[in-house]
Design a protein around this motif. Sequence first.
Motif, PDB file in Angstrom:
ATOM      1  N   LEU A  45     -49.839  38.681  -8.659  1.00  0.00           N
ATOM      2  CA  LEU A  45     -48.628  38.142  -8.033  1.00  0.00           C
ATOM      3  C   LEU A  45     -47.399  38.930  -8.461  1.00  0.00           C
ATOM      4  CD1 LEU A  45     -49.161  34.287  -8.298  1.00  0.00           C
ATOM      5  CD2 LEU A  45     -49.000  35.622  -6.216  1.00  0.00           C
ATOM      6  N   LEU A  46     -47.392  39.317  -9.734  1.00  0.00           N
ATOM      7  CA  LEU A  46     -46.259  40.096 -10.244  1.00  0.00           C
ATOM      8  C   LEU A  46     -46.171  41.424  -9.493  1.00  0.00           C
ATOM      9  CD1 LEU A  46     -44.017  40.306 -12.390  1.00  0.00           C
ATOM     10  CD2 LEU A  46     -45.678  41.313 -13.928  1.00  0.00           C
ATOM     11  N   LYS A  47     -47.342  42.029  -9.294  1.00  0.00           N
ATOM     12  CA  LYS A  47     -47.369  43.319  -8.577  1.00  0.00           C
ATOM     13  C   LYS A  47     -46.781  43.181  -7.170  1.00  0.00           C
ATOM     14  CE  LYS A  47     -50.666  46.732  -6.813  1.00  0.00           C
ATOM     15  NZ  LYS A  47     -50.077  47.957  -7.359  1.00  0.00           N
ATOM     16  N   THR A  48     -47.249  42.174  -6.428  1.00  0.00           N
ATOM     17  CA  THR A  48     -46.770  42.021  -5.051  1.00  0.00           C
ATOM     18  C   THR A  48     -45.294  41.599  -5.023  1.00  0.00           C
ATOM     19  OG1 THR A  48     -47.670  39.798  -5.025  1.00  0.00           O
ATOM     20  CG2 THR A  48     -49.016  41.481  -4.009  1.00  0.00           C
ATOM     21  N   SER A  49     -44.893  40.795  -5.998  1.00  0.00           N
ATOM     22  CA  SER A  49     -43.490  40.368  -6.031  1.00  0.00           C
ATOM     23  C   SER A  49     -42.575  41.543  -6.356  1.00  0.00           C
ATOM     24  CB  SER A  49     -43.285  39.269  -7.066  1.00  0.00           C
ATOM     25  OG  SER A  49     -44.129  38.191  -6.787  1.00  0.00           O
TER      26      SER A  49
END
Lengths: 268, 200
Positions: A45-49
């Motif tokens: 999620l951090l990557k996509t955010s």
Amino acid sequence: MTDHLSLVTINALADGELSAEQLAMANDHLAACPACTSTALVQTLLKTSVAKAAQRHAMPPGLEQRLRLLALRETSQSSPGTAQALRPARQSAFAGWAVAALLLLVFSGVIGLLHRGQRAEVASVEQSAQVTEVSDLHIATLAASQDPQVISSDRHTVKPWFQGKLPFSFNLPENLPSDTKLDGANLTYLHNQPVAQLLYHIGRHRVSVFLMQRKSGEAVSESQSEHSGFKVVNVGVGDLDLVAVSDVDPARLLELVGIIKGVQAGGR
Amino acid sequence: MTLLPWKRAAQKTGPQTSTFEDLALPLLPSLYNVAFWLTRNQTDAEDLVQESFLKALRGFASFEPDTNFKAWIFRILRNTYLTSRTGLAARRTVALEEELDEQRESGAGLYPEGAIDRQTPEINLIRLADRAALNAALEKLAPPLLEVILLCDVEEMKYKEIASVLEIPIGTVMSRIARARTALRRTLEAQNTQPREWGA
């Protein structure tokens, strides 16, 4: 289970960098380890955010054109063919210059016409993309059923909330039409630019009004369109563009837009 | 096949220029975005992109057609940035490298278990959706961590490509990515302790 996956492995998993064998081993571990599964989920999620949030600096409008010209100048200076072509021209300099001037006139006329056509086409494509994007943002807001980032019906709370968050300022109307209420606002991004999303409701219909800094110097003439059943109204106000989206009666949407537009000149 | 002389000349000069523009112009928005993140300033970002673009154009003859153009031009951008930045930024980079080396040498391990709370609070997930919070966290990252995370997450480069851009081993790319994400999560968690601004 004590031997958790290392963070390097979890990141490689999120980045799609594990080999088939490593991936199989990681999946086996994740199937039995809620802690690592949770960490892997957060890293993904951090990557996509980050991918979304960090794409925020849009290129200034004139930069590409300037670089094209620089590239053209650079190649014409370094091209030996150009230098050779200039040498024999000395013998018939006058005739050469006359032909060059004529060609320049013809070319600039043709390029001017083409450029104007292309500009109109680009503007139309950009506007259509904007309609799609604001509609999507409005639908996402409706679907998220989350509170606005700033919850208030008081314009004196909503406007100051944006201080330091936006590279521009705007006014909010005090007097709204009957049955119309300010719910709050969100800071969002459109074409990598920070944008104020003002949230109103008119009766039971919800309205998003996006206020953004205009990219080009040209003011947008008022336009209305429809996308996925939502009415989209776009007007230019000074250096700002105002885009309103809702499924409310178009006349009532236009009334709200007119009031918000009216206070941007400094009035209330 | 024998080419006519004018066709031979066109093959030597013409296509290479157009190929450069074909390859470089679509990357300008990405180059500008990364340049802005690195310089934190529109004017410096424009100068950096322009200088890198011209360097790439002038050096395009040295570019090997079958290799990765994107990695090549980003490497030029990054090297241009490193040589054009003030001594302060360079010192910060060196300081971080030293810190990484020290930790490696001490045998403490870069990411001891428990460096990150594995029981992720729900609030972290919510925080990830907050773009302003994420941007603030990204702005706090040290340049070597910021550049690696931009290339990985925003530019979607593979570790091998990132290693080529930054001219570092893949292992260092991996450890920097892990370090960058750890730092981002810690910053986001720290932000959670600050009161959130709500209207009346």
